[in-house]
Design an enzyme around this catalytic site. Sequence first.
Site, PDB file in Angstrom:
ATOM      1  N   PRO A 101      14.933  13.794  -8.380  1.00 31.34           N
ATOM      2  CA  PRO A 101      15.635  12.925  -9.349  1.00 31.34           C
ATOM      3  C   PRO A 101      16.482  13.762 -10.301  1.00 31.34           C
ATOM      4  CG  PRO A 101      13.269  12.440  -9.291  1.00 31.34           C
ATOM      5  CD  PRO A 101      13.487  13.690  -8.493  1.00 31.34           C
ATOM      6  N   GLU A 102      17.734  13.338 -10.502  1.00 28.19           N
ATOM      7  CA  GLU A 102      18.627  14.035 -11.426  1.00 28.19           C
ATOM      8  C   GLU A 102      18.869  13.131 -12.640  1.00 28.19           C
ATOM      9  OE1 GLU A 102      22.050  15.665  -9.316  1.00 28.19           O
ATOM     10  OE2 GLU A 102      20.911  15.746  -7.458  1.00 28.19           O
TER      11      GLU A 102
END
Length: 275
Positions: free
Chosen positions: A2-3
């Site tokens: 996840p960014e």
Amino acid sequence: MPELPEVETVVAGLRSRLEGRRVRELVFLSPHLSRKQSFSVLSPEVYRGKKIERIWRRGKMIIFSFSGGCGLLIHLKMTGQLYLCPSEQFPDKHTHARMTFSGLKEELRFRDIRKFGFLDCLRMPEILRRVNSELGPEPLALNLAEFRDLLGRHGRKKIKAWLLDQKIIAGIGNIYSDEILFRAGIKPDRPAGELSLDEVRKLSRAMKSVLRKAIELKGSSISDYVDASGEKGRFQQKHLVYDREGQPCLRCRKSAIRREKIAGRSSFFCPSCQR
Ligand SMILES: [Zn+2]
């Protein structure tokens, strides 16, 4: 992993449901979580009866602050998930922590198949100290002059590595760096300090528009990512280069998307559209 957009989506979902709530209890279900707490000074029992004052994101990290000055610092890393689910739902073996609340039938779960993530129980000053020493500025908060200055200060780094370096700029990972560089028309192996003013402008604009659009579409669901209510994101449908090796470029329609290892990571780019 996840960014920024995925973490922002998780945080927005948790914020609306949990800010102002009082904790019934925080329970660690697997010993690895306690073992990983190298900086930790607080035990999970400390959180009993504390009120969640604020939940926010910094880079790819999630911060909870509670009444009484304690906090949680959470990183989802590769496969971490942080979401609300009905308390009666039995936690599986990958669920490492649960937090229950007064007057809420749902509880917060921290689930992580590969166990690279962390959930650290710390006092707020320790969290802020750590976040500020480990993370550069937020990409959506930078103006053009600040962005240009930051590029110049780490000018010998390849732009792909520059975008991935959390100490330089926080929150961007492998997927969004490729999507940003494609939209800016810049090859991932160009040195950050050698971009023209026009390219710097294009890069800044692409970075902000990609991140904002991805937040709007609740992130990209590539492997395990789900938001705070267990829903998948939709930005993966907007990916123009990421994971499209060998497929025709969607912009020029003549070159095939190439994949090369840059900054130790697989990078996808169009050899015609990016210079
Ligand atoms: Zn192209």
